[in-house]
Write an enzyme that holds these catalytic residues in place. Structure first.
Site, PDB file in Angstrom:
ATOM      1  N   SER A  34       0.914  -1.166  -0.202  1.00  0.00           N
ATOM      2  CA  SER A  34       0.097  -0.046  -0.161  1.00  0.00           C
ATOM      3  C   SER A  34       1.055   1.340  -0.025  1.00  0.00           C
ATOM      4  CB  SER A  34      -0.932  -0.100   1.257  1.00  0.00           C
ATOM      5  OG  SER A  34      -0.340  -0.074   2.538  1.00  0.00           O
ATOM      6  N   LYS A  94      -7.137   3.439   8.193  1.00  0.00           N
ATOM      7  CA  LYS A  94      -6.192   4.397   7.453  1.00  0.00           C
ATOM      8  C   LYS A  94      -6.725   6.019   7.669  1.00  0.00           C
ATOM      9  CE  LYS A  94      -3.881   1.126   4.555  1.00  0.00           C
ATOM     10  NZ  LYS A  94      -3.825   0.699   2.924  1.00  0.00           N
TER      11      LYS A  94
END
Length: 672
Positions: free
Chosen positions: A574, A617
């Site tokens: 990511s 996140k």
């Protein structure tokens, strides 16, 4: 010399024991297979000398079979509002998990409220009317049809539990209807009623799939009894299967306690079996009776202990099952957790199938990576995400603080933890997705307060527990979280990553120096991150002119990429987009926005690929003061779901490729 003949006379206590077992067996409600096993064993015991070891083994076996809850069920509490209140009252957050439990309860409610439906098929109007009247008075929902074709059309549009049909009719007779209806609706039971009953037609009907055969004129009591038995089997078919759920998530998020709340909401009994380091398959399946000290497996033992055949059964720590020479315990789980097989689960000790299909199995695991593929395929995974800071505060205020105060005797009066004190504990003294560490730290504060009260001779602590007092009791901060940079920087970009402790902000720094075209990667990076950096650099070199970069920049310079906190291992798919933005910022001299953070993997052609852990996140972005988050366009559905359930999110930009991300992530113009 005196000779004793074996079995000539049994001891009185043995006779009493055998007679007691026979009496107990006569009263027991056993399925056919268990009944045959008990009768055969009792017959063998009657011929066995009580002094031999086999007698004790056999009597213990019969006693165990009779003690199992073969047909004992707990009636489900089908009150949706009560179930929702129980779940909300015991857990904060976890909306997706609660929704799945309520959906299951709604399914059970729909089945329970589903009226038994019967289709009466007869070409004589009087016969149809009479049968409809008789069966309607029994509380069934009854439809009628004048011939087989009309009945078949109704079967295609409506599911019936039972069809009561005449045999000889115009256009389509009962035998043809039986054949065609079974193709359309295999679970519908069909009973033949005819005035032309013969042995041949009865045999043919039963071979074709009929479950009952009556001749006219009909005995009403016989009809009612036959329909009642048929519908009992239909209800068992619709209501017996339970889902196999697998709760996955980091430690401390409440997987086990949610399972207990599910049992409370349903009104069922709860049992738990820890599978951590389970090595021997026989612990689940049991040992054969021929072995000394043989016992049933732990599944059957737990069912016997709770006394019902439909508990909520938690298989805890499933991802920590071990495997050695004694067998693979996971293979035994295939039969236990397969709805198509667990209706006839065979424990080696019992040697008689036991129905586990009505058990609500809930497995727990920290992740699915270590679960065997076939086992995972048989379960429905329900993911537990980490709690946000607001949810942790709510959990602490509602559950953790009151419990810890009571456990430490700080109840006369109750001191008050301020929101600031709890926030300080969450931010500076815990680093977790769940609340287990938070509970421990609150307990530390309470212990220190209890000691201070005793040393000062006070009966209790009066006043508020504020951030200053909390900091003095717990000492210096143990954890810190990355925050958004104060000013834009060239060659540095902020990324969002997921870990077992939740979401985090990271800083990706890039630097260049004269050299021979080497790519240096530091920061304890894993293989996936190293590949992401290589892909980002290759993409930029391929689009150098379009991005405003010297096409030969790499031939005379070395590129160094570093992610701080080098003592912490980092890996995952990511950070590729963040690395690409940091490199473009370095090579073009355009500073990356200080209040923007990115997450996304990239392909060699520049596409931004989907990532996981979006909720964690975004919560990390809120905590770090980020005002803009750039995510892959493929995560649009995740973002939309979070916008509806999580207030206060930053601005979210969805990028399809690196070019779209660069427009939002980099400052306009060239930095000096």
């Amino acid at each position: 010399m005196i000779f004793f003949r074996k079995n000539e006379e049994q001891r009185p206590e043995a006779v009493e024991g055998l007679e007691g077992l026979k009496a107990k067996a006569g009263k027991a409600d056993l399925p056919e297979a268990a009944r045959r096993a008990v009768d055969a064993e009792l017959e063998r015991l009657a011929k066995t000398d009580p002094s031999v070891a086999e007698y004790a083994i056999g009597s213990n076996y019969v006693d165990y079979l009779l003690s199992l809850p073969w047909n004992v069920l707990t009636q489900d509490n089908l009150d949706l509002k009560r179930a929702e209140a129980v779940l909300d009252g015991s857990h904060a957050g976890l909306g997706q998990v609660k929704d799945r439990v309520l959906e299951y309860l709604a399914q059970r409610t729909m089945i329970a409220r589903r009226p038994a439906s019967i289709l009466v098929v007869d070409d004589e109007p009087i016969a149809r009317s009479n049968l409809r009247h008789i069966l309607s008075r029994e509380g069934y929902q009854v439809e009628v049809a004048a011939n087989g074709e009309e009945a078949l059309e109704k079967v295609r549009r409506w599911e019936f539990d039972c069809i009561v049909t005449d045999l000889k009719m115009d256009r389509m007779d009962g035998m043809t209807l039986l054949t065609e209806a079974r193709k359309v609706s295999p679970n519908t039971k069909i009973m033949i009623v005819t005035g032309y009953a013969t042995v041949d037609t009865a045999v043919q009907a039963m071979k074709t799939g009929a479950v009952h055969y009556l001749s006219k004129p009909i005995e009403l009591d016989e009809l009612r009894s036959a329909v009642r038995d048929i519908l009992k089997d239909a209800a068992r078919h619709y209501g017996s299967r339970s889902p196999i759920l697998c709760f996955t998530g980091p430690p401390g998020v409440g997987k086990t306690s949610v399972g207990m709340a599910v049992a409370e909401a349903l009104g069922r009994k709860f049992c738990r079996l820890s599978l951590a380091e389970l090595r021997d398959e026989a612990e689940l399946r049991g040992h054969r009776r021929t072995y000394v000290g043989a016992l049933p497996g732990r599944i059957i033992q737990a069912i016997r202990a709770v006394g019902v055949k439909n508990p909520v059964f938690m298989l805890d720590e499933m991802d920590k099952i071990a495997q050695d020479a004694k067998g693979d315990p996971a293979s035994a789980l295939l039969e236990i957790l397969d709805p198509e097989q667990n209706g006839r689960f065979l424990d080696r000790y019992l040697d008689v199938p036991f129905d586990l299909s009505s058990v609500l199995f809930i497995a727990t695991a920290n992740g699915t990576a270590r679960l065997a593929g076939p086992v995972l395929d048989r379960m429905e995974v329900v993911s537990f995400s980490g709690y946000s800071e607001a949810e942790k505060l709510q959990i602490a205020e509602r559950f953790l603080v009151p419990r810890q105060l009571r456990e430490h005797g700080l109840t006369q009066p109750f001191p008050t933890f301020t929101t600031g004190a709890l926030s300080l504990i969450i931010r500076e003294h815990t680093n977790e997705a769940g609340v287990r560490g938070l509970d421990r730290e609150i307990g530390r504060v309470c212990r220190k307060l209890a000691r201070a009260c005793l040393e000062q001779g006070k009966p209790g602590f009066e006043g508020d527990i504020d951030p200053e007092l909390t900091a003095s009791l717990l000492g210096p901060a143990r954890f810190s979280h990355e925050a958004a940079a104060a000013t834009p920087r060239v060659g540095a970009a902020t990324g969002l990553v997921w870990s077992d402790a939740g979401g985090e902000l990271i800083s990706v720094e890039a630097s260049r120096m004269p050299g021979s075209g080497q790519l240096l990667l530091t920061g304890s990076l894993g293989e996936i991150l190293k590949e992401s950096a290589q892909i980002a650099l290759s993409h930029i070199r391929g689009r150098a002119l379009e991005l405003g970069v010297d096409s030969d920049f790499f031939s005379t310079q070395d590129i160094h990429i570093h992610i701080p906190a080098g003592a912490v291992s980092k890996d995952g798919p990511s950070a590729g987009l963040t690395i690409a933005v940091a490199l473009v910022s370095l090579l073009t001299g355009r500073a990356a926005r200080a209040d923007a953070a990115l997450s996304g993997e990239i392909s060699l052609s520049g596409r931004v690929l989907r990532v996981a852990g979006v909720r964690e996140k975004l919560l990390a972005a809120v905590r770090g003061g980020v005002r803009q988050v750039i995510l892959p366009a493929e995560n649009a559905a995740d973002v939309e779901l979070l916008r509806r359930s999580t207030p206060g999110l930053p601005e979210i930009i969805l990028a399809r490729d690196i070019g779209e991300a660069l427009v939002s992530a980099l400052e306009q113009g060239v930095s000096s």
